[in-house]
Design an enzyme around this catalytic site. Structure first.
Site, short mmCIF file in Angstrom:
data_model
loop_
_atom_site.label_atom_id
_atom_site.label_comp_id
_atom_site.label_asym_id
_atom_site.label_seq_id
_atom_site.Cartn_x
_atom_site.Cartn_y
_atom_site.Cartn_z
N PRO A 9 0.79 -1.22 0.00
CG PRO A 9 -0.16 -1.15 2.12
CD PRO A 9 0.50 -2.08 1.15
CG ASN A 10 -0.35 4.36 1.24
OD1 ASN A 10 -1.29 4.86 0.63
ND2 ASN A 10 -0.48 3.88 2.46
NE ARG A 17 3.90 6.80 1.81
CZ ARG A 17 4.05 5.55 2.23
NH1 ARG A 17 4.37 4.61 1.35
NH2 ARG A 17 3.87 5.23 3.47
CE1 TYR A 22 8.63 5.56 3.06
CE2 TYR A 22 7.06 7.38 3.01
CZ TYR A 22 7.55 6.23 3.60
OH TYR A 22 6.96 5.75 4.74
CG ASN A 73 8.40 -1.57 0.72
OD1 ASN A 73 7.77 -1.62 1.78
ND2 ASN A 73 9.01 -0.47 0.30
CB ALA A 76 1.42 0.54 6.77
CG HIS A 79 5.07 -1.46 10.57
ND1 HIS A 79 6.44 -1.66 10.62
CD2 HIS A 79 4.88 -0.48 9.62
CE1 HIS A 79 7.04 -0.82 9.77
NE2 HIS A 79 6.11 -0.10 9.16
CG ASP A 86 0.78 -16.95 9.44
OD1 ASP A 86 1.83 -16.79 10.10
OD2 ASP A 86 -0.34 -17.11 9.96
CD GLU A 97 11.13 -6.70 6.64
OE1 GLU A 97 11.69 -7.67 7.21
OE2 GLU A 97 10.54 -5.80 7.24
CG HIS A 99 11.08 -1.61 5.07
ND1 HIS A 99 9.72 -1.67 4.91
CD2 HIS A 99 11.44 -2.73 5.73
CE1 HIS A 99 9.28 -2.78 5.47
NE2 HIS A 99 10.29 -3.45 5.97
CG LEU A 100 11.63 2.90 -0.73
CD1 LEU A 100 10.31 3.55 -1.11
CD2 LEU A 100 12.63 3.03 -1.85
CB SER A 101 12.13 5.13 5.29
OG SER A 101 11.15 4.22 5.81
NE ARG A 106 9.78 6.98 8.61
CZ ARG A 106 8.82 6.73 7.70
NH1 ARG A 106 8.91 5.66 6.93
NH2 ARG A 106 7.80 7.54 7.57
NE ARG A 110 6.55 5.24 9.77
CZ ARG A 110 5.51 5.28 8.96
NH1 ARG A 110 5.24 4.27 8.17
NH2 ARG A 110 4.72 6.33 8.91
C1 DQA Z 1 8.05 1.56 4.04
C2 DQA Z 1 8.07 1.87 5.55
C3 DQA Z 1 6.70 1.63 6.16
O1 DQA Z 1 6.72 1.94 7.54
C4 DQA Z 1 5.65 2.48 5.49
O2 DQA Z 1 4.38 2.20 6.02
C5 DQA Z 1 5.66 2.33 4.01
C6 DQA Z 1 6.95 2.30 3.32
C7 DQA Z 1 9.40 1.94 3.37
O3 DQA Z 1 9.59 1.53 2.23
O4 DQA Z 1 10.21 2.66 3.96
O5 DQA Z 1 4.63 2.31 3.35
O6 DQA Z 1 7.87 0.17 3.88
#
Ligand code: DQA
Length: 142
Positions: A9-10, A17, A22, A73, A76, A79, A86, A97, A99-101, A106, A110
């Site tokens: 998502p997102n 964003r 990001y 990725n 959210a 978390h 599963d 796994e 994550h950009l950030s 943070r 997170r």
């Molecule tokens: C994320 C970090 C997550 O906490 C956040 O909800 C995202 C992006 C990242 O790529 O840093 O949607 O996965």
């Protein structure tokens, strides 16, 4: 060798964003970059994006026996989604796994990744380069 790259998502809103967190690249830019990088290494790529938890679970289920590695990725869902956790646990190939950030630097919510224990490796805080590091991690069988 074929790898599946899943974004949750997102992440379709990258570019618009929180660019200070990001970056300015869009998801399409990042997917093209991964495709080019993997191509140089003779790896085929497939991409999937969804904002829906169930769709991500179904894609992970479909991935069983089909790919040599998965990069995810989960946004959210990372978390708190035990369903995604599963679904990853079922797979027999490396799952990286990304994550950009840096999720560890943070907000407190997170800091916890419920998928981390079932993933082969977590890469966080390297921006879009993290996806390329994940391709390398799959190649190295880590
Ligand atoms: C994320 C970090 C997550 O906490 C956040 O909800 C995202 C992006 C990242 O790529 O840093 O949607 O996965």
């Amino acid at each position: 060798m074929t790898i599946l790259i899943i974004n949750g998502p997102n992440l379709n809103m990258l570019g618009k964003r929180n660019p200070e967190v990001y970056g300015t690249e869009t998801l399409e830019d990042i997917e093209k970059m991964i495709e080019g990088y993997a191509d140089e290494k003779g790896i085929r790529t497939e991409f999937f994006h969804s904002a829906h938890e169930g769709a991500l679970v179904e894609k992970l289920n479909e991935a069983y026996g089909k790919y040599d590695g998965v990069i995810i990725n989960a946004g959210a869902y990372t978390h708190y989604s035990y369903a995604i956790r599963d679904a990853i646990e079922i797979l027999k190939v490396p799952v990286i796994e990304v994550h950009l950030s840096d999720i560890h630097a943070r907000e407190a919510f997170r800091n916890i990744s419920v998928i981390e224990p079932v993933c082969t490796k977590q890469i966080a805080g390297f921006g879009s380069k993290g996806y390329l590091m994940a391709v390398d991690a799959i190649l190295e069988g880590k």
